[in-house]
Design an enzyme around this catalytic site. Structure first.
Site, mmCIF file in Angstrom:
data_model
loop_
_atom_site.group_PDB
_atom_site.id
_atom_site.type_symbol
_atom_site.label_atom_id
_atom_site.label_comp_id
_atom_site.label_asym_id
_atom_site.label_seq_id
_atom_site.Cartn_x
_atom_site.Cartn_y
_atom_site.Cartn_z
ATOM 1 C CB ILE A 290 -0.938 0.007 1.217
ATOM 2 C CG1 ILE A 290 -1.939 -1.138 1.112
ATOM 3 C CG2 ILE A 290 -1.672 1.349 1.314
ATOM 4 C CD1 ILE A 290 -2.916 -0.999 -0.023
ATOM 5 C CD GLU A 313 19.742 -2.865 3.828
ATOM 6 O OE1 GLU A 313 20.425 -1.962 3.331
ATOM 7 O OE2 GLU A 313 20.212 -3.807 4.489
ATOM 8 C CE LYS A 407 -7.976 -9.028 8.385
ATOM 9 N NZ LYS A 407 -8.333 -8.374 7.116
ATOM 10 C CB VAL A 445 -5.273 -4.195 -1.026
ATOM 11 C CG1 VAL A 445 -5.983 -2.941 -0.601
ATOM 12 C CG2 VAL A 445 -4.124 -4.497 -0.089
ATOM 13 C CG LEU A 446 -7.944 -8.187 -5.090
ATOM 14 C CD1 LEU A 446 -8.738 -7.866 -6.334
ATOM 15 C CD2 LEU A 446 -8.039 -9.661 -4.749
ATOM 16 N N GLY A 447 -3.402 -8.571 -4.211
ATOM 17 C CA GLY A 447 -2.010 -8.504 -4.626
ATOM 18 C C GLY A 447 -1.060 -8.035 -3.548
ATOM 19 N NE ARG A 536 -5.256 -17.892 8.469
ATOM 20 C CZ ARG A 536 -4.564 -17.102 7.650
ATOM 21 N NH1 ARG A 536 -3.323 -17.422 7.346
ATOM 22 N NH2 ARG A 536 -5.100 -16.002 7.174
ATOM 23 C CD GLU A 539 -8.251 -16.316 9.123
ATOM 24 O OE1 GLU A 539 -7.638 -15.857 8.146
ATOM 25 O OE2 GLU A 539 -8.730 -17.464 9.142
#
Length: 609
Positions: A290, A313, A407, A445-447, A536, A539
């Site tokens: 993000i 880094e 969440k 978010v996808l990816g 899990r 969740e």
């Protein structure tokens, strides 16, 4: 064949055609030599010969690749031949005070036919030479979209001998094209015939060739394709083809992001430019999924300086080099290696660069890992946020935007609870600060690195099975670019204390996501398999974007809402942070959830929800 040899052959061929057309027209009209003298024939031949070669050079007839000839090349031949006949007619008039119209007309017709035919024979020979004779070695291909893009794809597949795809038919929703043939291929009907077409024509491959396709339309088409066993891909973007990034026949897989994405919202570019342009921007967690996308989007609005703050880094180096390649001459780009838990270092960076806006994306976000490491979650997500926020207040930052999570709503896990705590922390700080502190909440978010997509892809590459926690598990999804753009837009709309909630669309079943990903990867569900391994630690079965005390929301921008701010006495937050160092992991979880749960109970009664 090299250029000089090709040029010589074409000029020799044209010379024979020009002279032949003149003599042929003469003999057709005057087989017994009763009117024309040798002088008339000679002048006409030389005039047409010279005029043709001069005009052929002017119209670049000798430089065109005739094996790819089209209407444009035919028009060039027409202009060249017609003008050369006109010039010859004028010369006849000058020499003989007369124009032999019938002779010139016949010469013009022969000239057009022979010159044009000699060129287009290249197309015929090329297609014959490269024709895919044994189509059993090729994948029978159905092209969805019989417009300009689809016909371009069909032409490329027919003429490119290196391609292993053989076009068989088109599908197009334009009823005017149904039952017609384009490029020798039938247009079978609309998308409703896809499944039938695949069975009837033994289709191995489907190419979606509609660049203007909207996301809902793509979903509809893909759902039809997914009912078949044919592999489905789409053509590259037209702009990528135009820029030379890819070729026409470099097809790309339909990605799950394409199916879950939504139509892009129009941002308030002027408002964002006024807020960000020529300003100093600091992004924490700038190397993350993000954070790095926020940096990319911010740079489009020409800040004077962007500070890329992060702990890792390698990730900071990667985004730093990426942005420098594009913006180094326009924007001052400063990589800052810092841990948000290091209060002194954060204050040092803020003091050095004096940012106007801070986007705080740095956080521990992995739910199960934070269940096992609650102390680290608190140190990073709460104390780290406190350090960044108080530094922003001290050095008079105009706006600080906290990247929060769905969440944080009715949290059942440590990660969500620490995010909720961080929201309340900056809301309290906003009450006595000139800095505007706001939070932006959104779902998965996808990816991103914590997304299930990379995990599912890895499991598919290993041959399966895909592991899903529960068949009814649902989540909200948004693409990284959309989330980042809306975060920036929300920051522009900030007045202070708001919790901005992004419209995440409809929740998606994780099971459906897994099935789509398997099909998009070219496998069947039976080949890969799906196993359920249970929910899990920490969740929830489903996610929320607002709790009961925040349901009175209002939309202030497309896909951006403001939730009712839930405040908590600073003394309660302060007490937890002071006692934190004396707590063990069990106490941390217990006290953290006590604060969040008690807050909800108090404000549920207050708002009479």
């Amino acid at each position: 064949m090299n250029y000089k040899k090709r040029l010589s052959l074409l000029m020799l061929l044209d010379s024979m055609i020009v002279l032949g057309s003149v003599y042929a027209s003469y003999f057709i009209l005057h087989p017994y030599f009763q009117i024309f003298t040798a002088k008339t024939l000679l002048v006409s031949s030389v005039s047409l010969f010279v005029a043709h070669h001069v005009l052929a050079n002017i119209f670049h007839l000798y430089k065109k690749a005739w094996e790819y000839a089209s209407v444009g090349e035919l028009w060039a031949i027409f202009k060249s031949v017609t003008l050369s006949i006109i010039i010859t007619a004028l010369i006849q008039l000058g020499f003989f005070q007369d124009i032999y119209f019938r002779t010139l007309f016949i010469a013009w017709v022969l000239h057009i036919l022979l010159i044009g035919g000699s060129r287009y024979v290249w197309v015929v020979l090329r297609n014959a030479y490269f024709k895919k004779q044994d189509v059993t070695d090729y994948k029978r291909t159905l092209i969805i979209g019989a417009g300009s893009a689809g016909t371009m794809i069909a032409r490329q597949l027919k003429t490119n001998h290196e391609s292993k795809l053989y076009p068989v038919a088109f599908v197009d929703d334009d009823v005017k094209k149904h039952k017609l043939e384009i490029m020798g291929l039938p247009v079978l009907g609309g998308k409703e015939v896809i499944q039938e077409a695949v069975k009837h024509f033994n289709i191995d491959y489907i190419i979606i060739a509609i660049p203007s396709l909207k996301i809902n339309q793509l979903k509809e088409i893909y759902n039809e394709c997914a009912q078949t066993e044919a592999k489905t891909q789409s053509m590259p973007k037209i702009e990528d083809i135009m820029l030379g990034k890819v070729s026409v026949n470099q097809f790309k897989d339909v990605k799950v992001e394409d199916l879950l994405g939504r139509e892009p919202v129009e941002l308030d570019h002027e408002g964002i430019l006024e807020k960000i342009g020529d300003k100093v921007i600091l992004v924490t967690g700038a190397g993350g999924s993000i954070g790095s996308e926020i940096c990319r989007q911010i740079c489009k609005f020409n800040p004077s300086k962007i500070v890329l703050l992060g702990h890792g880094e390698n990730s900071i180096y990667t985004i730093d080099m990426e942005l420098r390649q594009i913006y180094e001459e326009k924007i001052e780009i400063v990589p800052a290696i810092a841990d948000i838990q290091d209060r002194d270092r954060i204050f040092e960076v803020m003091d050095t660069h004096r940012p106007d806006i801070v986007y705080h994306a740095a956080a521990h976000k992995h739910v199960p890992l934070m269940e096992y490491n609650p102390r680290e979650a608190v140190k990073n997500n709460i104390f780290g946020t406190k350090n960044v926020a108080e530094a922003a207040d001290t050095f008079k930052v105009s706006t600080m935007v906290l990247i929060s999570s769905d969440k944080a709503v009715n949290p059942t896990n440590v990660m969500g609870a620490t995010k909720r705590f961080a929201e309340m922390l900056i809301q309290n700080l906003d009450k006595h600060s000139n800095t505007k502190f706001v939070s932006v909440r959104f779902g998965n978010v996808l990816g991103s690195r914590g997304s299930v997509i990379p995990l599912f892809k890895k499991q598919i590459q290993q041959g399966g099975p895909i592991t899903v926690t529960h068949p009814d598990m649902t989540r909200y999804f948004m693409t990284i670019p959309e989330a980042s753009r809306l975060v920036i837009q929300a920051g522009v709309l900030a007045n202070g204390k708001e919790i901005f909630v992004l419209d995440m669309g409809e929740p998606v079943k994780i099971l459906d996501l897994a099935k789509n990903l398997i099909k998009l990867s070219g496998y069947t569900i039976e080949e890969i398999g799906i196993e359920f391994n249970g929910i899990r630690p920490g969740e929830k079965m489903y996610e929320e974007l607002l709790d009961k005390a925040e349901i009175n929301t209002k939309q202030i921008f497309p896909k951006i809402y403001i939730g009712k701010a839930v405040l908590l006495e600073h003394s309660i937050l302060q007490y937890f942070m002071e006692e934190f160092k004396n707590m063990n992991n069990h106490d941390i979880k217990e006290k953290l959830f006590d604060i969040i749960i008690n807050t909800d109970a108090v404000y549920e009664e207050y708002y009479k929800v």
